[in-house]
Design a protein around this motif. Sequence first.
Motif, PDB file in Angstrom:
ATOM      1  N   LEU A  22       0.907  -0.956   0.112  1.00  8.59           N
ATOM      2  CA  LEU A  22       0.046   0.163   0.068  1.00  8.59           C
ATOM      3  C   LEU A  22       0.868   1.288  -0.030  1.00  8.59           C
ATOM      4  CD1 LEU A  22       0.673  -0.202   3.261  1.00  8.59           C
ATOM      5  CD2 LEU A  22      -1.908  -0.996   3.368  1.00  8.59           C
ATOM      6  N   ASP A  29       9.800  -5.567  -6.071  1.00  8.10           N
ATOM      7  CA  ASP A  29      10.910  -6.522  -6.249  1.00  8.10           C
ATOM      8  C   ASP A  29      11.095  -7.170  -4.957  1.00  8.10           C
ATOM      9  OD1 ASP A  29      11.357  -6.118  -8.870  1.00  8.10           O
ATOM     10  OD2 ASP A  29      13.064  -4.480  -8.688  1.00  8.10           O
ATOM     11  N   ALA A  30      11.196  -6.679  -3.732  1.00  9.88           N
ATOM     12  CA  ALA A  30      11.617  -7.208  -2.571  1.00  9.88           C
ATOM     13  C   ALA A  30      10.405  -8.237  -2.294  1.00  9.88           C
ATOM     14  CB  ALA A  30      11.497  -6.264  -1.504  1.00  9.88           C
ATOM     15  N   MET A  31       9.168  -8.079  -2.833  1.00 14.20           N
ATOM     16  CA  MET A  31       8.330  -9.356  -2.490  1.00 14.20           C
ATOM     17  C   MET A  31       8.411 -10.405  -3.324  1.00 14.20           C
ATOM     18  SD  MET A  31       4.836  -7.108  -1.889  1.00 14.20           S
ATOM     19  CE  MET A  31       4.460  -6.295  -0.372  1.00 14.20           C
ATOM     20  N   LEU A  52       1.908 -10.362   4.713  1.00  6.98           N
ATOM     21  CA  LEU A  52       2.893  -9.193   5.196  1.00  6.98           C
ATOM     22  C   LEU A  52       2.731  -7.811   4.426  1.00  6.98           C
ATOM     23  CD1 LEU A  52       6.270 -11.136   5.786  1.00  6.98           C
ATOM     24  CD2 LEU A  52       5.013 -10.412   7.278  1.00  6.98           C
ATOM     25  N   LEU A  53       3.044  -6.791   5.095  1.00  9.81           N
ATOM     26  CA  LEU A  53       2.649  -5.411   4.398  1.00  9.81           C
ATOM     27  C   LEU A  53       3.855  -4.755   3.896  1.00  9.81           C
ATOM     28  CD1 LEU A  53       0.014  -5.977   5.468  1.00  9.81           C
ATOM     29  CD2 LEU A  53       0.206  -3.733   6.822  1.00  9.81           C
ATOM     30  N   GLY A  54       3.658  -4.009   2.926  1.00 12.81           N
ATOM     31  CA  GLY A  54       5.072  -3.374   2.314  1.00 12.81           C
ATOM     32  C   GLY A  54       4.449  -1.827   1.922  1.00 12.81           C
ATOM     33  N   THR A  55       5.263  -0.900   2.304  1.00 11.40           N
ATOM     34  CA  THR A  55       4.815   0.574   1.866  1.00 11.40           C
ATOM     35  C   THR A  55       5.608   0.712   0.475  1.00 11.40           C
ATOM     36  OG1 THR A  55       6.385   1.647   3.302  1.00 11.40           O
ATOM     37  CG2 THR A  55       4.214   1.308   3.975  1.00 11.40           C
ATOM     38  N   ASP A  94      11.691 -11.107  -4.715  1.00 11.83           N
ATOM     39  CA  ASP A  94      12.723 -11.864  -4.264  1.00 11.83           C
ATOM     40  C   ASP A  94      12.373 -12.741  -3.188  1.00 11.83           C
ATOM     41  OD1 ASP A  94      14.034 -10.060  -6.139  1.00 11.83           O
ATOM     42  OD2 ASP A  94      14.653  -8.679  -4.458  1.00 11.83           O
ATOM     43  N   ARG A  95      11.529 -12.450  -2.359  1.00 10.94           N
ATOM     44  CA  ARG A  95      11.105 -13.220  -1.023  1.00 10.94           C
ATOM     45  C   ARG A  95      10.364 -14.306  -1.389  1.00 10.94           C
ATOM     46  NH1 ARG A  95      13.121  -9.012  -0.238  1.00 10.94           N
ATOM     47  NH2 ARG A  95      14.618  -8.417   1.492  1.00 10.94           N
ATOM     48  N   MET A 116       7.299 -14.533  -2.472  1.00  6.99           N
ATOM     49  CA  MET A 116       5.761 -14.497  -2.070  1.00  6.99           C
ATOM     50  C   MET A 116       4.734 -15.383  -2.923  1.00  6.99           C
ATOM     51  SD  MET A 116       5.246 -11.066   0.086  1.00  6.99           S
ATOM     52  CE  MET A 116       6.544 -10.782   1.374  1.00  6.99           C
ATOM     53  N   ARG A 120      10.725  -0.852  -5.845  1.00  2.60           N
ATOM     54  CA  ARG A 120      11.869  -1.483  -4.808  1.00  2.60           C
ATOM     55  C   ARG A 120      10.948  -2.475  -4.010  1.00  2.60           C
ATOM     56  NH1 ARG A 120      15.736   1.308  -0.245  1.00  2.60           N
ATOM     57  NH2 ARG A 120      16.054  -0.863   0.775  1.00  2.60           N
ATOM     58  N   MET A 121       9.718  -2.098  -3.464  1.00  3.44           N
ATOM     59  CA  MET A 121       9.165  -2.909  -2.758  1.00  3.44           C
ATOM     60  C   MET A 121       8.304  -4.024  -3.373  1.00  3.44           C
ATOM     61  SD  MET A 121       7.843  -3.685   0.205  1.00  3.44           S
ATOM     62  CE  MET A 121       8.330  -2.317   1.203  1.00  3.44           C
TER      63      MET A 121
END
Lengths: 347, 347
Positions: free
Chosen positions: B73, B116-118, B100-103, B120-121, B123, B113-114
């Motif tokens: 979000l 990508d991070a998700m 799990l949330l990411g801003t 990479d992990r 999800m 960036r966010m």
Amino acid sequence: MDTSQPPRRVTIIDVARHANVSTTTVSKVLRNAYGASPEMRAKVREAIAELGYRPDAAARGMRGQTYTIGVMLPTIRNPFFADILDGLTDRLRDTDYQILLGTGGDGEDTEERMTDAMIDRRMDGVVLIAPVSSRARLEQIAGLVPTVIVGRHGNSPLYDVVTDDDFVGAALVVEHLSALGHRRIAHIDHSETDPTRLLEMPNAVRAEGYRHAMRAHGLADEIDIVATSYTQEGGYIGAQRLLARPRRPTAIFAGADFVAMGVLEALAEAGLKVPEDISVAGYDNTTFAAFAPVSLTSVDQAGHQIGSNAARLLLERISHRQAPSSQVKLTPKLVVRGSTGRPSVPD
Amino acid sequence: MDTSQPPRRVTIIDVARHANVSTTTVSKVLRNAYGASPEMRAKVREAIAELGYRPDAAARGMRGQTYTIGVMLPTIRNPFFADILDGLTDRLRDTDYQILLGTGGDGEDTEERMTDAMIDRRMDGVVLIAPVSSRARLEQIAGLVPTVIVGRHGNSPLYDVVTDDDFVGAALVVEHLSALGHRRIAHIDHSETDPTRLLEMPNAVRAEGYRHAMRAHGLADEIDIVATSYTQEGGYIGAQRLLARPRRPTAIFAGADFVAMGVLEALAEAGLKVPEDISVAGYDNTTFAAFAPVSLTSVDQAGHQIGSNAARLLLERISHRQAPSSQVKLTPKLVVRGSTGRPSVPD
DNA sequence: CAGAATTTGGGGAACGTTTCCCAATGTTCG
DNA sequence: CGAACATTGGGAAACGTTCCCCAAATTCTG
């Protein structure tokens, strides 16, 4: 589940092949580790860029770090947490760490589920904001993963703590109101029954600070605390009870801005004007308090600083797992606005 | 980083040994997979309980699923997102999935960036709320991980979409104000320059709905849109501009409750009373709108339903990666409160 | 009752990293 | 100049799962 595969992801092996080096070397470059010459680094970086490689965090987690930091907050509804989060984010922006959030809800069980989930995902560290779990549970978590606790008093050798000085914050409010001439200053608290948590929770410290400041100002006899809950409804109910007092207070100090919202509703309903008939102060200095038509006097907790300190401590703890734990206590300040004024009928 | 180890975690091998079965069997039990008899299941479950085993999500991700769903979000400041999140959470509570949330911030770069991070992990799926990324980027993400887009119009074969019907929502406001007798109804929009995004963003659809409804009510000549931004400040500035008009509007329809907050500030500053001198309506029906002293007429988007639909679609997409994409459009409703009333000087 | 089909359990190869080594080469120093 | 040491690069074994197989035992089928 069907089997159609999106094109296979680029792996470290692809990069190694493309750069004519070993995966070990690529790994070293990725982690800025010792043992790769500048030429190698350049070559590898180029290959990474050309192939658009991104390391797989799950795989990294198997051996090393996940570069993920988990932040648990009770709810995303409280805008104060957003300030803390901004502080955390700013501090971690230039690191390789990524922040992922989880909501802990309001119960020990949901909080446990979330913290377990963070541990299962091998997060490199966690920041727990205003957790309700038992102290034993917090220490258990801290034993498994570097942990920083925010907004809960009491310390432990196992985790670091960042709090705002709620004792002082409450005193600021009482001082301000007392200086304006108020004597009958009531407080709305969150009721907490669990004895172990009792003294660690911020609301308890605020109530204690309120009591202490009242006594310090010679108002020991006027101490009046209503214990409902830190919600809008809690404020509404609390205000109603206070209004029903034979000698009703001239000022209400709500333990949180949320609570003050409920208080203001109850007062409006009762036809009382703020601050002419009664003064109101909150805690947290949320956007809501700053909103001009409301203009609520409130205590500002410097959420940003809290967050940035928490991030700093967590990074330190990640690199020195065994270092002695530290506690940071920040000093709040009062923001005076239109909701507090002189009492109409001086005592 | 020092080397002191917390006691080694219990692994699937420990469980297998303890239950006298193979790791394969344990794995089958964990995933409720085919090929384990009831007796085996019981035996394994017992061993799991005795040892307090929890599967390592990072390791699971290497082969199978991570049982993690990422929700991005833009910010946690907007309380409307909290409703969506509640809907998601409720729907996923009884599954094995963890949210799990990411801003994502407000820029394409931080959002990238966010996401990508998700990815990479690893999800298992992501829900992107009101993303600002380009359409191409959204499709790229959807190609890599099951994706549901919330709060952004426009559809794609690659991802599912859940929106609220902003066109209708805006029309509801215009209808309401028009029925009260207003003619000079102005709108404050968020200015968006990117042409590809232009038509997909909710604010644009709201503006279009406003225009359409104005025409439908024979008010085509009164259409008046100020484009600032969907922030409190944007509302403040927008209102000031509108007040400077030679024939100033009798009602202001702000594109979001946030914006309405700024509008109310500007009006209070100008000494105008709401709704006597001027009516104000918002969008999102946040807590703020419901707060009695504010009492803002607003459009309710049923955030809970949006979230629960998003969760449903995501689960379906995870199990049927190739199924045709679907779009869910929910119908908003108007919540009339004290901030709108008859115009004082009927046109 | 023989053969086919189903059920049950397990062996072992992935998955994509990091990290422990070791070997080769270069460098310093007494 | 030879020994100790530093630097550089890589081979291969983890890490904790899942999942593709296969084999044995059991049940079904005509």
